[in-house]
Design an enzyme around this catalytic site. Structure first.
Site, short mmCIF file in Angstrom:
data_model
loop_
_atom_site.label_atom_id
_atom_site.label_comp_id
_atom_site.label_asym_id
_atom_site.label_seq_id
_atom_site.Cartn_x
_atom_site.Cartn_y
_atom_site.Cartn_z
N ASN A 32 0.86 -1.19 0.00
CA ASN A 32 0.00 0.00 0.00
C ASN A 32 0.90 1.24 0.00
OD1 ASN A 32 -2.23 1.92 1.82
ND2 ASN A 32 -2.81 0.89 -0.05
N LEU A 33 1.75 1.27 -1.01
CA LEU A 33 2.86 2.24 -1.03
C LEU A 33 2.37 3.67 -1.23
CD1 LEU A 33 5.37 0.16 -3.20
CD2 LEU A 33 5.10 0.19 -0.71
N HIS A 37 7.03 5.75 1.39
CA HIS A 37 7.79 4.59 0.89
C HIS A 37 8.66 5.01 -0.30
CE1 HIS A 37 4.13 2.41 2.58
NE2 HIS A 37 5.11 1.77 3.18
N GLN A 61 3.07 -8.97 13.54
CA GLN A 61 3.23 -7.67 14.19
C GLN A 61 1.92 -6.96 14.49
OE1 GLN A 61 5.60 -5.85 10.84
NE2 GLN A 61 4.36 -4.06 11.30
N LYS A 150 10.03 7.54 10.77
CA LYS A 150 8.68 7.61 11.33
C LYS A 150 8.48 6.48 12.36
CE LYS A 150 4.67 6.20 9.49
NZ LYS A 150 3.85 5.64 10.59
N GLN A 154 11.33 1.11 15.82
CA GLN A 154 11.64 0.00 14.92
C GLN A 154 13.05 0.17 14.34
OE1 GLN A 154 8.80 -1.59 11.90
NE2 GLN A 154 10.00 -0.40 10.46
N SER A 187 1.11 7.52 6.05
CA SER A 187 1.02 6.16 6.56
C SER A 187 -0.05 5.43 5.76
CB SER A 187 0.61 6.20 8.04
OG SER A 187 0.14 4.94 8.45
P1 AMP Z 1 5.46 -0.10 6.25
O1 AMP Z 1 5.03 -0.49 4.88
O2 AMP Z 1 4.49 0.75 6.98
O3 AMP Z 1 5.96 -1.29 7.06
O4 AMP Z 1 6.73 0.83 6.04
C1 AMP Z 1 7.84 0.40 5.31
C2 AMP Z 1 8.96 1.38 5.52
O5 AMP Z 1 8.55 2.67 5.09
C3 AMP Z 1 9.37 1.51 7.01
O6 AMP Z 1 10.77 1.60 7.09
C4 AMP Z 1 8.70 2.79 7.41
O7 AMP Z 1 9.37 3.46 8.48
C5 AMP Z 1 8.80 3.60 6.13
N1 AMP Z 1 7.81 4.66 6.11
C6 AMP Z 1 6.48 4.54 6.32
N2 AMP Z 1 5.87 5.75 6.28
C7 AMP Z 1 6.84 6.66 6.05
C8 AMP Z 1 6.86 8.08 5.91
N3 AMP Z 1 5.75 8.81 6.01
N4 AMP Z 1 8.05 8.69 5.67
C9 AMP Z 1 9.19 7.95 5.57
N5 AMP Z 1 9.24 6.61 5.69
C10 AMP Z 1 8.08 5.97 5.93
#
Ligand code: AMP
Length: 282
Positions: A32-33, A37, A61, A150, A154, A187
């Site tokens: 869901n990029l 991302h 998780q 963010k 983690q 997000s």
């Molecule tokens: P996720 O798909 O939510 O697991 O995120 C994958 C990666 O993208 C993780 O390293 C997150 O920290 C990063 N990420 C998610 N949202 C953001 C954002 N708004 N800005 C920068 N990195 C992000």
């Protein structure tokens, strides 16, 4: 872009790259990029590396099965985004194969500071992230991996994994948080909130910025009072603060009076039943 769905095929592909003298960058995601991302994908460091993105919605998780089941999915648009960003390979393993590959006998020790902030409120969450990221590193053997600030707790845990299990041989690139125009941190969960409420959610970031200024400019600040007023202001807007903490960004230790370096504000909150997190350097 190559799309690989089995662990063996992925490991073989990565071995063949390494044999050819290529270095691998890994960007782990749950799909869901969005533009957050994408900022990891087009990060200017290590441009010559082969770029591998993993897409795995990690059931370990999530604390509630409803949250897991309702996690947004958009594979077709994700693939378009990855192709647009010249990603070389998408690793999209099945849940079953990944979970079977994690040995039940292996013990995983999390550092103590993983029990606070999100670790306190989302039991088992970080252990779930830990198991999957370690497995992805074992399969893909990247020389570089990108993570967002963010998810700051983690990120610190990933540094720990790299030190304890991979002899610091994986370089972790920490990427800045990308925000909507109104300041709300991007997000995948934002998609579950209607636009008007997303504007209200952005007040949390605005209040964080105000708090930062108060802390920076007023040596005699009383954090407990600031915390209470933050919670009150946002509760009037329908936002429920789960935690707001001011801690050291190095090891999440409690800030001593007069500490001015490496301070970070961390927040988790609920709006329209959706849980979001954010942080800001002070
Ligand atoms: P996720 O798909 O939510 O697991 O995120 C994958 C990666 O993208 C993780 O390293 C997150 O920290 C990063 N990420 C998610 N949202 C953001 C954002 N708004 N800005 C920068 N990195 C992000």
């Amino acid at each position: 872009m190559k799309i690989i769905t089995s662990i063996k095929d992925q490991a073989d592909y990565c071995n063949s790259l390494v044999k050819k003298g290529e270095s691998i960058s890994l960007i782990p995601t749950m799909g869901n990029l969005h533009k957050g991302h994408e900022s990891l994908l087009f990060n200017p460091s290590y441009m010559k590396n082969k770029k591998i993105v993993s897409l795995f919605v990690n059931p370990l998780q999530f604390n509630s099965s409803d949250d897991y089941k309702s996690y947004p999915k958009s594979i077709n648009s994700d693939i378009k985004i990855l192709e647009r960003n010249n990603v070389d390979c998408l690793f999209m393993p099945s849940e079953d194969e990944i979970l079977r590959s994690i040995s039940e006998s292996e013990s995983f020790a999390l550092p103590g500071y993983m029990n606070i902030l999100c670790g306190k409120y989302r039991e088992g969450h970080f252990l779930g992230v830990f198991k999957i990221v370690k497995k992805l590193f074992e399969i893909i053997r990247p020389s570089v991996a990108y993570f967002g600030k963010k998810d700051y707790q983690q990120l610190i845990m990933i540094n720990h994994i790299v030190k304890e299990y991979f002899k610091n041989k994986i370089k972790i690139v920490a990427c800045d948080t990308i925000r909507e125009d109104n300041g709300l941190a991007m997000s995948s969960r934002n998609n579950r909130i209607v636009k008007s409420k997303r504007n209200i959610a952005s007040l949390v970031y605005k209040e964080l910025v105000t708090l930062k200024e108060i802390i920076k400019t007023n040596k005699d600040y009383n954090f407990k009072e600031l915390q209470q007023s933050f919670i009150k202001t946002l509760s009037i807007e329908g936002i429920k603060i789960e935690y707001l903490e001011l801690l050291s960004s190095n090891d999440f230790s409690v800030i001593q009076k007069n500490d001015t370096d490496n301070l970070m504000l961390f927040v988790a909150f609920y709006i329209s039943g959706v849980r979001l997190i954010d942080n800001i350097e002070v």
